[in-house]
Each structure stands twice: as C-alpha cells, then as structure tokens.
Scaffold this motif. Structure first.
Motif, PDB file in Angstrom:
ATOM      1  N   GLU A 175       0.808  -1.219   0.000  1.00 31.50           N
ATOM      2  CA  GLU A 175       0.000   0.000   0.000  1.00 31.50           C
ATOM      3  C   GLU A 175       0.845   1.275   0.000  1.00 31.50           C
ATOM      4  O   GLU A 175       0.444   2.287  -0.578  1.00 31.50           O
ATOM      5  CB  GLU A 175      -0.928   0.009   1.212  1.00 31.50           C
ATOM      6  CG  GLU A 175      -1.957  -1.116   1.186  1.00 31.50           C
ATOM      7  CD  GLU A 175      -2.934  -1.037   2.343  1.00 31.50           C
ATOM      8  OE1 GLU A 175      -3.306   0.081   2.745  1.00 31.50           O
ATOM      9  OE2 GLU A 175      -3.332  -2.107   2.846  1.00 31.50           O
ATOM     10  N   ALA A 176       1.991   1.234   0.643  1.00 35.07           N
ATOM     11  CA  ALA A 176       2.844   2.424   0.725  1.00 35.07           C
ATOM     12  C   ALA A 176       3.925   2.437  -0.343  1.00 35.07           C
ATOM     13  O   ALA A 176       4.338   3.494  -0.815  1.00 35.07           O
ATOM     14  CB  ALA A 176       3.495   2.501   2.100  1.00 35.07           C
ATOM     15  N   SER A 177       4.419   1.262  -0.707  1.00 33.89           N
ATOM     16  CA  SER A 177       5.511   1.076  -1.668  1.00 33.89           C
ATOM     17  C   SER A 177       6.857   1.516  -1.092  1.00 33.89           C
ATOM     18  O   SER A 177       7.832   0.785  -1.139  1.00 33.89           O
ATOM     19  CB  SER A 177       5.235   1.805  -2.986  1.00 33.89           C
ATOM     20  OG  SER A 177       6.268   1.561  -3.910  1.00 33.89           O
ATOM     21  N   ILE A 178       6.902   2.735  -0.536  1.00 31.75           N
ATOM     22  CA  ILE A 178       8.113   3.289   0.072  1.00 31.75           C
ATOM     23  C   ILE A 178       7.750   3.760   1.474  1.00 31.75           C
ATOM     24  O   ILE A 178       6.650   4.269   1.695  1.00 31.75           O
ATOM     25  CB  ILE A 178       8.664   4.462  -0.756  1.00 31.75           C
ATOM     26  CG1 ILE A 178       8.821   4.060  -2.223  1.00 31.75           C
ATOM     27  CG2 ILE A 178      10.012   4.925  -0.217  1.00 31.75           C
ATOM     28  CD1 ILE A 178       9.141   5.217  -3.139  1.00 31.75           C
ATOM     29  N   GLY A 179       8.677   3.622   2.417  1.00 33.35           N
ATOM     30  CA  GLY A 179       8.407   3.976   3.801  1.00 33.35           C
ATOM     31  C   GLY A 179       8.790   5.395   4.148  1.00 33.35           C
ATOM     32  O   GLY A 179       8.193   6.362   3.661  1.00 33.35           O
ATOM     33  N   ALA A 180       9.802   5.542   5.010  1.00 36.91           N
ATOM     34  CA  ALA A 180      10.202   6.867   5.480  1.00 36.91           C
ATOM     35  C   ALA A 180      10.624   7.784   4.329  1.00 36.91           C
ATOM     36  O   ALA A 180      10.393   8.987   4.375  1.00 36.91           O
ATOM     37  CB  ALA A 180      11.335   6.745   6.501  1.00 36.91           C
ATOM     38  N   MET A 181      11.233   7.217   3.303  1.00 36.39           N
ATOM     39  CA  MET A 181      11.627   8.056   2.162  1.00 36.39           C
ATOM     40  C   MET A 181      10.412   8.593   1.407  1.00 36.39           C
ATOM     41  O   MET A 181      10.425   9.725   0.909  1.00 36.39           O
ATOM     42  CB  MET A 181      12.531   7.282   1.211  1.00 36.39           C
ATOM     43  CG  MET A 181      13.997   7.330   1.588  1.00 36.39           C
ATOM     44  SD  MET A 181      14.677   9.009   1.610  1.00 36.39           S
ATOM     45  CE  MET A 181      14.962   9.288  -0.131  1.00 36.39           C
ATOM     46  N   GLY A 182       9.353   7.799   1.312  1.00 34.76           N
ATOM     47  CA  GLY A 182       8.145   8.267   0.644  1.00 34.76           C
ATOM     48  C   GLY A 182       7.336   9.200   1.505  1.00 34.76           C
ATOM     49  O   GLY A 182       6.675  10.116   1.005  1.00 34.76           O
ATOM     50  N   ASP A 183       7.389   8.982   2.814  1.00 34.54           N
ATOM     51  CA  ASP A 183       6.636   9.806   3.756  1.00 34.54           C
ATOM     52  C   ASP A 183       7.327  11.140   4.017  1.00 34.54           C
ATOM     53  O   ASP A 183       6.700  12.197   3.996  1.00 34.54           O
ATOM     54  CB  ASP A 183       6.482   9.018   5.061  1.00 34.54           C
ATOM     55  CG  ASP A 183       5.708   9.779   6.131  1.00 34.54           C
ATOM     56  OD1 ASP A 183       4.835  10.590   5.783  1.00 34.54           O
ATOM     57  OD2 ASP A 183       5.974   9.538   7.325  1.00 34.54           O
ATOM     58  N   LEU A 184       8.640  11.087   4.254  1.00 34.93           N
ATOM     59  CA  LEU A 184       9.389  12.265   4.700  1.00 34.93           C
ATOM     60  C   LEU A 184      10.474  12.701   3.715  1.00 34.93           C
ATOM     61  O   LEU A 184      10.655  13.889   3.470  1.00 34.93           O
ATOM     62  CB  LEU A 184      10.020  11.974   6.067  1.00 34.93           C
ATOM     63  CG  LEU A 184       9.048  11.501   7.157  1.00 34.93           C
ATOM     64  CD1 LEU A 184       9.807  11.152   8.433  1.00 34.93           C
ATOM     65  CD2 LEU A 184       7.990  12.554   7.436  1.00 34.93           C
ATOM     66  N   GLY A 185      11.206  11.738   3.170  1.00 32.24           N
ATOM     67  CA  GLY A 185      12.321  12.077   2.290  1.00 32.24           C
ATOM     68  C   GLY A 185      11.903  12.846   1.057  1.00 32.24           C
ATOM     69  O   GLY A 185      12.608  13.758   0.604  1.00 32.24           O
ATOM     70  N   VAL A 186      10.730  12.516   0.508  1.00 31.26           N
ATOM     71  CA  VAL A 186      10.281  13.194  -0.703  1.00 31.26           C
ATOM     72  C   VAL A 186       9.999  14.669  -0.438  1.00 31.26           C
ATOM     73  O   VAL A 186      10.177  15.521  -1.319  1.00 31.26           O
ATOM     74  CB  VAL A 186       9.053  12.485  -1.310  1.00 31.26           C
ATOM     75  CG1 VAL A 186       7.791  12.721  -0.485  1.00 31.26           C
ATOM     76  CG2 VAL A 186       8.831  12.902  -2.754  1.00 31.26           C
ATOM     77  N   HIS A 187       9.582  15.004   0.790  1.00 27.77           N
ATOM     78  CA  HIS A 187       9.414  16.411   1.150  1.00 27.77           C
ATOM     79  C   HIS A 187      10.747  17.148   1.026  1.00 27.77           C
ATOM     80  O   HIS A 187      10.807  18.293   0.560  1.00 27.77           O
ATOM     81  CB  HIS A 187       8.927  16.535   2.595  1.00 27.77           C
ATOM     82  CG  HIS A 187       7.440  16.557   2.742  1.00 27.77           C
ATOM     83  ND1 HIS A 187       6.620  17.351   1.985  1.00 27.77           N
ATOM     84  CD2 HIS A 187       6.619  15.880   3.594  1.00 27.77           C
ATOM     85  CE1 HIS A 187       5.356  17.167   2.345  1.00 27.77           C
ATOM     86  NE2 HIS A 187       5.333  16.280   3.324  1.00 27.77           N
ATOM     87  N   LYS A 188      11.806  16.491   1.479  1.00 31.75           N
ATOM     88  CA  LYS A 188      13.109  17.158   1.490  1.00 31.75           C
ATOM     89  C   LYS A 188      13.752  17.212   0.114  1.00 31.75           C
ATOM     90  O   LYS A 188      14.487  18.164  -0.193  1.00 31.75           O
ATOM     91  CB  LYS A 188      14.038  16.457   2.496  1.00 31.75           C
ATOM     92  CG  LYS A 188      13.614  16.689   3.948  1.00 31.75           C
ATOM     93  CD  LYS A 188      13.524  18.171   4.280  1.00 31.75           C
ATOM     94  CE  LYS A 188      13.292  18.413   5.754  1.00 31.75           C
ATOM     95  NZ  LYS A 188      13.245  19.841   6.089  1.00 31.75           N
ATOM     96  N   THR A 189      13.506  16.224  -0.735  1.00 31.65           N
ATOM     97  CA  THR A 189      14.024  16.336  -2.100  1.00 31.65           C
ATOM     98  C   THR A 189      13.341  17.506  -2.808  1.00 31.65           C
ATOM     99  O   THR A 189      13.984  18.264  -3.545  1.00 31.65           O
ATOM    100  CB  THR A 189      13.809  15.041  -2.901  1.00 31.65           C
ATOM    101  OG1 THR A 189      12.410  14.749  -2.999  1.00 31.65           O
ATOM    102  CG2 THR A 189      14.509  13.870  -2.252  1.00 31.65           C
ATOM    103  N   ASP A 190      12.053  17.666  -2.554  1.00 24.90           N
ATOM    104  CA  ASP A 190      11.335  18.786  -3.161  1.00 24.90           C
ATOM    105  C   ASP A 190      11.840  20.112  -2.607  1.00 24.90           C
ATOM    106  O   ASP A 190      12.024  21.082  -3.360  1.00 24.90           O
ATOM    107  CB  ASP A 190       9.839  18.648  -2.921  1.00 24.90           C
ATOM    108  CG  ASP A 190       9.040  19.625  -3.761  1.00 24.90           C
ATOM    109  OD1 ASP A 190       8.933  19.408  -4.985  1.00 24.90           O
ATOM    110  OD2 ASP A 190       8.544  20.625  -3.206  1.00 24.90           O
ATOM    111  N   LEU A 191      12.075  20.157  -1.295  1.00 28.17           N
ATOM    112  CA  LEU A 191      12.567  21.395  -0.685  1.00 28.17           C
ATOM    113  C   LEU A 191      13.942  21.768  -1.232  1.00 28.17           C
ATOM    114  O   LEU A 191      14.194  22.938  -1.558  1.00 28.17           O
ATOM    115  CB  LEU A 191      12.644  21.238   0.832  1.00 28.17           C
ATOM    116  CG  LEU A 191      13.273  22.422   1.574  1.00 28.17           C
ATOM    117  CD1 LEU A 191      12.455  23.691   1.371  1.00 28.17           C
ATOM    118  CD2 LEU A 191      13.434  22.113   3.059  1.00 28.17           C
ATOM    119  N   LEU A 192      14.848  20.811  -1.342  1.00 30.58           N
ATOM    120  CA  LEU A 192      16.190  21.107  -1.854  1.00 30.58           C
ATOM    121  C   LEU A 192      16.128  21.655  -3.272  1.00 30.58           C
ATOM    122  O   LEU A 192      16.813  22.631  -3.615  1.00 30.58           O
ATOM    123  CB  LEU A 192      17.059  19.857  -1.813  1.00 30.58           C
ATOM    124  CG  LEU A 192      17.478  19.378  -0.423  1.00 30.58           C
ATOM    125  CD1 LEU A 192      18.079  17.993  -0.504  1.00 30.58           C
ATOM    126  CD2 LEU A 192      18.463  20.354   0.224  1.00 30.58           C
TER     127      LEU A 192
END
Length: 342
Positions: A175-192
C-alpha cells in the motif's frame, strides 16, 4: 460568487489534520463530499459539514457538482484516483509522494494536460516562510556560491500520527511502496530543489528497516548531487524517538543558512565575517498539538482554481521530486550509484 465544491477522498489523518480544516476555513470553499472505504469515517465528516458520504471514489467523481478533490489515500491509490478525477473534469490536489513509479506520475501529468484541469502535489515545505526567505537569500547571492547542504526529516513514526496506529498502511509495502523516504524524504528532495533552484542528478542511497515491524524502509540516508555541482546529504527516519527533526542547513562561500534548526528562530544566517542574523518567521507546520494552523497548500490550490493560475507544485514538479527518492531506493537495492536526467 458561488463557492467551489470540494470532495475529500480518504479520511485518514492527513485529511483530518490538514485538508479538511483548511478547506473548512476557506471562505470560497464548500466541502461537498467525503469518501473512505471505511464509510463510517466519511459519514462522520459528512455529518459535520452537511456533505455527502461515499465508500467508492468513482461514485464521488460522478457527482457533477464537485469541482475539485483532495486525494488523501494510501500511496498506491494516488495515481489511479487522480487520473480518474482529472478525466471526470475535477481539479486535483494529491498528497505526496504523487505516485509509486515514474510511469504512474507520467500518467497523472498526461491526464492533467488532456483535461485542462489543475493538478497540484501537496509539497507543503515550499510554503514555509523560512524556506521562502532562504530561497530568496540564496538566489540573491547573500551567502555566495553554495557548496553543500544537509537536510533531515525524522520523527517517532506514523503510528503516532495515523488513525490506524501500528496497523497503518504506512508500514505495508503493497500500500505504501516506500516507507520513510516516501513519507518524509520526498518532502526534502522537493525542498532542496526549491531552495537551490537546481535539479538533483546523482544519488547514492542506503535504506533499511531498523526500528519498526514493517515491510518498508524506516531509515534512509542519501548523498545527493545537483546539476550545479552542489553535494549534500538527506536523512529520513521514523526512529527519532525523542522529538522531530525537520532541519536544513545550506553551506555557502559567504555564510551558512540554518533552517528550522533552532527552537526560537526558524531562519539563522551565520556569515563568514562573524555576523549572525536571526529571523522570527513563525514555526514550521508540525503534527504537534497546536502545530498546524495553515500550511498554505489549500489556499494556493483554491486561489489557482479561482483565478486560473499555475500551481506552484504541478505534476511535473512532483515527478522530479519523486524520481529522486525512487533513485535512492534503487541505489540502496542495487548498491550502485544512480544518475538521473536533470
């Protein structure tokens, strides 16, 4: 002027704490419908807002009165629901990560282009005042050439946030496919990408399940390089047990920018000449009690619909940020450095 009628698909925590209250507080919005496979959740909110309740998103999308929807479902449903909504003529605000593959992201972008409707991805870190100010400082040359960065987003895990606690879909790969990286890490890649006005083109990543009973990653660390030659690190974690870290530090030739790294000052600039400038720009949105007032995402989305303006985070931007975390997971899986198209 008649109000924009909105439907909320998925009535979990992100809808409860972000989308629903922000729509409810917007003078130009009427929340017209809710949908959740656990229909009692939809019925609860429908009762509060005198709206319709659905257990099937297709039934909600068939309602001709609804003009826009928020997609607040588990990750694996983001793409199919978004595509269906756009084809049904609705504007879409989709939670992050926008999809679980680049191909799914492409299908969402194509559906938005074909429909002529807005597609916005809910990357709220672009709307944080300290981040907007930092972007301006970097663009103006205030800290000179940027050399490096480090960013982190971690907390104790989604069980403290999700309506389903330890049984949450966040922990389930199907259901998630990706864990902490999908939940939180993607926010930071977008921010950078937003702060540096640059694309991330090279990734090395390590991801593992260390702290939770889960079939997805709960800790990840990446080394990233931009097309402008800046290198740095990103960490995403569900094991920061003593408090949240949502900080970013940018290292430049004339100074250092510290974002959300101090309890009192959301932006601090330390200059090479010894000067320090501290900015009080309000706290970043968080899951803490009283930590959420307005993320800015809903206001921006509705304003774009009302005035037919481009959204700040369209599908194309969401895909670029998604591609970075997918590359990080590929790197972790294969043990190889991954290059992206900038």
């Amino acid at each position: 002027m008649s109000k924009i009628k909105v439907g909320v698909i998925g009535c979990g925590s992100i809808a409860i704490h972000r989308h629903i209250p922000e729509y409810a507080n917007h003078p130009a919005v009427e929340i017209a419908a809710f949908c959740d496979i656990q229909v009692e959740r939809a019925e609860y909110h429908a009762g509060k807002y005198d709206a319709k309740a659905y257990s099937n998103y297709e039934d909600l999308l068939n309602d001709p009165d609804i003009q826009a929807v928020s997609v607040c479902t588990p990750n694996y449903l983001h793409a199919p629901i978004t595509v269906a909504a756009l084809k049904a003529g609705k504007h879409v605000l989709c939670e992050k990560p926008m999809a679980v593959s680049n191909e799914e992201a492409d299908s969402m972008i194509a559906a938005a282009n074909e429909s002529g409707k807005k597609l916005m991805i809910g990357h709220n870190q672009r709307f944080v005042r300290s981040h907007q100010k930092a972007r301006d400082l970097i663009a103006s040359g205030d800290i000179g050439k940027v050399y490096s960065f480090r960013t982190a987003f971690g907390h104790g895990g989604p069980e403290g946030w999700s309506v389903d606690g330890k049984e949450s879909w966040f922990f389930k790969k199907e259901e998630a496919s990706i864990g902490a990286m999908g939940d939180l890490g993607v926010h930071k890649t977008d921010l950078l990408r937003y702060l540096l006005n640059a694309e991330i083109v090279e990734v090395s990543g390590f991801a593992d399940t260390l702290a939770k009973e889960a079939s997805v990653d709960d800790n990840a660390v990446c080394i990233l390089k931009t097309d402008t030659g800046i290198i740095g690190t990103l960490a995403a974690s569900w094991s920061y047990t003593a408090g949240e870290d949502n900080s970013t530090i940018i290292y430049g030739e004339k100074g250092i920018i510290r974002l959300e790294d101090d309890p009192d000052y959301s932006l601090i600039v330390q200059y090479k000449n010894g000067e320090t400038v501290r900015y009080e720009l309000g706290k970043i949105q968080s899951n803490d009690e009283g930590g959420q007032q307005s993320s800015g995402v809903i206001n921006h989305f509705i304003d774009a619909i009302l005035h037919d303006k481009d959204v700040l985070v369209p599908g194309e931007e969401g895909k670029k940020s998604l591609a970075v975390i997918l590359a990080a997971m590929e790197s972790s899986r294969t043990g190889k450095h991954v290059k992206l198209n900038g």
